[in-house]
Structures are given as structure tokens and as C-alpha cells.
Design a protein around this motif. Structure first.
Motif, PDB file in Angstrom:
ATOM      1  N   PHE A   1       1.038  -0.741   0.234  1.00  0.00           N
ATOM      2  CA  PHE A   1       0.152  -0.122   0.203  1.00  0.00           C
ATOM      3  C   PHE A   1       0.845   1.361   0.119  1.00  0.00           C
ATOM      4  CE2 PHE A   1      -2.252   3.417   2.171  1.00  0.00           C
ATOM      5  CZ  PHE A   1      -3.077   3.539   1.150  1.00  0.00           C
ATOM      6  N   LEU A   2       2.088   1.971   0.860  1.00  0.00           N
ATOM      7  CA  LEU A   2       2.924   2.450   0.692  1.00  0.00           C
ATOM      8  C   LEU A   2       3.805   2.759  -0.164  1.00  0.00           C
ATOM      9  CD1 LEU A   2       4.420   2.306   4.845  1.00  0.00           C
ATOM     10  CD2 LEU A   2       2.780   3.578   3.703  1.00  0.00           C
ATOM     11  N   ARG A   3       3.702   1.335  -1.112  1.00  0.00           N
ATOM     12  CA  ARG A   3       4.703   1.547  -2.240  1.00  0.00           C
ATOM     13  C   ARG A   3       4.089   2.391  -3.223  1.00  0.00           C
ATOM     14  NH1 ARG A   3       5.811  -3.134  -6.180  1.00  0.00           N
ATOM     15  NH2 ARG A   3       3.880  -2.840  -6.478  1.00  0.00           N
TER      16      ARG A   3
ATOM     17  N   VAL B   1       2.023   7.038  -6.274  1.00  0.00           N
ATOM     18  CA  VAL B   1       1.417   8.007  -7.121  1.00  0.00           C
ATOM     19  C   VAL B   1       0.999   9.249  -6.915  1.00  0.00           C
ATOM     20  CG1 VAL B   1      -1.343   9.059  -6.601  1.00  0.00           C
ATOM     21  CG2 VAL B   1      -0.670   6.472  -6.887  1.00  0.00           C
ATOM     22  N   ILE B   2       2.151   9.063  -5.741  1.00  0.00           N
ATOM     23  CA  ILE B   2       2.270  10.946  -5.545  1.00  0.00           C
ATOM     24  C   ILE B   2       3.346  11.335  -6.246  1.00  0.00           C
ATOM     25  CG2 ILE B   2       3.540  12.239  -3.600  1.00  0.00           C
ATOM     26  CD1 ILE B   2       2.027  10.276  -1.117  1.00  0.00           C
ATOM     27  N   ALA B   3       4.238  10.548  -6.563  1.00  0.00           N
ATOM     28  CA  ALA B   3       5.544  10.784  -7.365  1.00  0.00           C
ATOM     29  C   ALA B   3       5.026  11.065  -8.324  1.00  0.00           C
ATOM     30  CB  ALA B   3       5.849  10.119  -7.422  1.00  0.00           C
ATOM     31  N   SER B   4       4.165  10.276  -9.310  1.00  0.00           N
ATOM     32  CA  SER B   4       3.852  10.570 -10.517  1.00  0.00           C
ATOM     33  C   SER B   4       2.576  11.305 -10.359  1.00  0.00           C
ATOM     34  CB  SER B   4       2.723   9.330 -10.852  1.00  0.00           C
ATOM     35  OG  SER B   4       3.209   8.042 -10.339  1.00  0.00           O
ATOM     36  N   THR B   5       2.234  11.822  -9.301  1.00  0.00           N
ATOM     37  CA  THR B   5       0.578  13.563  -9.335  1.00  0.00           C
ATOM     38  C   THR B   5       2.352  14.469  -9.813  1.00  0.00           C
ATOM     39  OG1 THR B   5      -0.770  12.145  -8.514  1.00  0.00           O
ATOM     40  CG2 THR B   5      -0.449  14.585  -8.225  1.00  0.00           C
TER      41      THR B   5
ATOM     42  N   THR C   1      -1.609  10.398 -15.751  1.00  0.00           N
ATOM     43  CA  THR C   1      -2.236   9.059 -16.318  1.00  0.00           C
ATOM     44  C   THR C   1      -1.441   8.144 -16.388  1.00  0.00           C
ATOM     45  OG1 THR C   1      -1.567  10.506 -18.179  1.00  0.00           O
ATOM     46  CG2 THR C   1      -3.397  11.165 -16.843  1.00  0.00           C
ATOM     47  N   SER C   2      -0.022   7.887 -16.759  1.00  0.00           N
ATOM     48  CA  SER C   2       0.775   7.156 -16.720  1.00  0.00           C
ATOM     49  C   SER C   2       0.542   5.657 -15.981  1.00  0.00           C
ATOM     50  CB  SER C   2       2.391   7.343 -17.114  1.00  0.00           C
ATOM     51  OG  SER C   2       3.129   7.463 -16.610  1.00  0.00           O
ATOM     52  N   TRP C   3       0.547   6.495 -14.557  1.00  0.00           N
ATOM     53  CA  TRP C   3      -0.042   5.020 -13.335  1.00  0.00           C
ATOM     54  C   TRP C   3      -1.474   4.877 -13.731  1.00  0.00           C
ATOM     55  CZ3 TRP C   3      -3.269   4.832  -9.616  1.00  0.00           C
ATOM     56  CH2 TRP C   3      -2.943   3.556  -8.742  1.00  0.00           C
ATOM     57  N   LEU C   4      -2.369   5.148 -13.492  1.00  0.00           N
ATOM     58  CA  LEU C   4      -3.116   5.386 -14.643  1.00  0.00           C
ATOM     59  C   LEU C   4      -3.893   4.330 -15.475  1.00  0.00           C
ATOM     60  CD1 LEU C   4      -6.031   5.500 -12.401  1.00  0.00           C
ATOM     61  CD2 LEU C   4      -6.544   7.663 -14.550  1.00  0.00           C
ATOM     62  N   TYR C   5      -3.287   4.220 -16.176  1.00  0.00           N
ATOM     63  CA  TYR C   5      -3.209   3.309 -17.279  1.00  0.00           C
ATOM     64  C   TYR C   5      -2.270   2.030 -17.914  1.00  0.00           C
ATOM     65  CZ  TYR C   5      -6.206   6.615 -19.194  1.00  0.00           C
ATOM     66  OH  TYR C   5      -7.424   8.035 -19.342  1.00  0.00           O
ATOM     67  N   ASP C   6      -1.363   2.361 -16.219  1.00  0.00           N
ATOM     68  CA  ASP C   6      -0.651   0.820 -15.925  1.00  0.00           C
ATOM     69  C   ASP C   6      -1.222  -0.337 -15.643  1.00  0.00           C
ATOM     70  OD1 ASP C   6       1.454  -1.332 -15.793  1.00  0.00           O
ATOM     71  OD2 ASP C   6       2.596   0.185 -15.371  1.00  0.00           O
TER      72      ASP C   6
END
Length: 215
Positions: A48-50, A55-59, A65-70
């Protein structure tokens, strides 16, 4: 490497925990549920922490969006959700119970859920190996390529089987062979057990068309 260790630990502890919990439900001798559940909470918290850090780093980088579509990220979220849910269920000793008739399993939904969770966990192992081992990734991509090419063939076979199953079912619908019953005759019921005429129901007709040896 740490991800792999935590994932294997999660799978082992989930297996041990579910076996002990089912033994407990069946009032069989069982060992303490505490250690495997504790490890499940630790491994779930790690993943969960990972994901939260990703998510925080991608934002922050503007690449959310790259995290969202992976799809791998969604698989990780599914693993976290399922393991956390069933770990809490076992800790609270409150599995899903449904109304059943005599002889049926009241915990069928719980058993099905943990079985699917184990399938998801092993799928996560496959994707982990794919992301860390080049040879395994090449092999897996080859398998996916072959499966994609088989889809059209399998779809055509499915259409043909459904067509034949429906034709046989309609031909024998309400025919005497489908109205035959052994009710009240113990010898007849023993001889005919599991061998009713296969085209009286659509599902049986489909199975017969798919596997001629089906009785």
C-alpha cells in the motif's frame, strides 16, 4: 528484490492463514491465526505504501495518467484490496454466510473468494517475474502473442458448438426420451444416475456437443 520477497511472504502467509481459518470454521484442531495474519498486515501495508508513493511521485511529475493506465498498478491495487479484506474477515471471524439447504456449504462464498484471491496473487507473481527477468518476459510475450492469434479460432469453434447444441436441444425438446423418469424406482435410479439424456437441457446439450463422451 524486496518486492518479490514480500509477495512470496504474502502468498505463504495467506495460504497458511486460510487453511487454519477453514479448520477453525470446521471445528477441527488448528494452530493460532495470529502470526500469519500479522505478516499479512505487514506485507499489505508495504505494498500500500509503495503504491501510495508511486501515486504521489507520478502526480508531482505530472505523469499520473501513465500510472493510471498501467495494468500492473491495477493488479497491485487488487492484490492489496483482496488480501486486506480477507485478512480482516479472518481476524474478525466473520466470513460471508449465506442461507443454504441441508448438506450445502454455508461458507461457499468465502471459499470462492479466497480461491480467486490466490489466483490473483499468483498472477501478480507472473507479472513480477515479467518485470524483472528478461527471458521470462520474452517467453510470456510469446504466449500472449499465440493466445491473441487463437482468439478468432476459438470464437468460431464456440459459435459452431452453440449452434449444434441449440439444434439438438430443440429437436429433443418435450420428446418422450426427455420425459422419462425413474422416480420411485430405486434400481432404475441407481442404473441411470448421472446418465440422463444429454439433449434435454441446453447446458447438457452444449457439453455433449463439446465432449461426445459426456454422459
Amino acid at each position: 528484490m524486496l518486492d518479490g520477497i514480500m509477495l512470496v511472504t504474502m502468498i505463504v502467509c495467506f495460504e497458511i492463514g486460510t487453511i487454519r481459518f477453514i479448520d477453525k470454521l470446521a471445528e477441527m484442531p488448528h494452530r493460532d491465526l495470529g502470526p500469519p495474519l500479522t505478516m499479512l498486515y505487514i506485507t499489505t501495508a508495504y505494498f500500500f505504501l509503495r503504491e501510495l508513493i508511486q501515486v504521489i511521485a507520478s502526480t508531482a511529475l505530472g505523469t499520473f495518467t501513465s500510472w493510471l493506465y498501467d495494468t500492473t498498478n491495477w493488479l497491485d491495487v487488487l492484490v492489496i484490496t483482496l488480501v486486506a479484506y480477507y485478512s480482516s474477515t479472518m481476524a474478525l471471524q466473520d466470513p460471508q454466510v449465506r442461507k443454504v439447504e441441508d448438506g450445502e456449504d454455508p461458507y461457499e462464498a468465502f471459499r470462492t473468494g479466497i480461491a480467486l484471491t490466490k489466483g490473483v496473487l499468483w498472477t501478480a507473481v507472473i507479472f513480477f517475474l515479467k518485470s524483472t527477468q528478461v527471458d521470462f518476459a520474452v517467453f510470456l510475450n510469446g504466449v500472449f502473442y499465440v493466445v491473441k492469434r487463437l482468439v478468432a479460432f476459438l470464437l468460431a469453434i464456440l459459435v459452431i458448438l452453440i449452434a449444434f447444441a441449440q439444434m439438438f436441444w430443440v429437436v429433443y425438446l418435450e420428446q418422450p426420451v426427455c420425459k422419462f423418469s425413474c422416480e420411485g424406482n430405486a434400481l432404475c435410479e441407481a442404473q441411470m444416475e448421472g446418465c440422463s439424456y444429454p439433449h434435454c437441457e441446453f447446458k447438457d446439450s452444449f457439453l455433449k456437443a463439446s465432449a461426445p463422451s459426456y454422459c
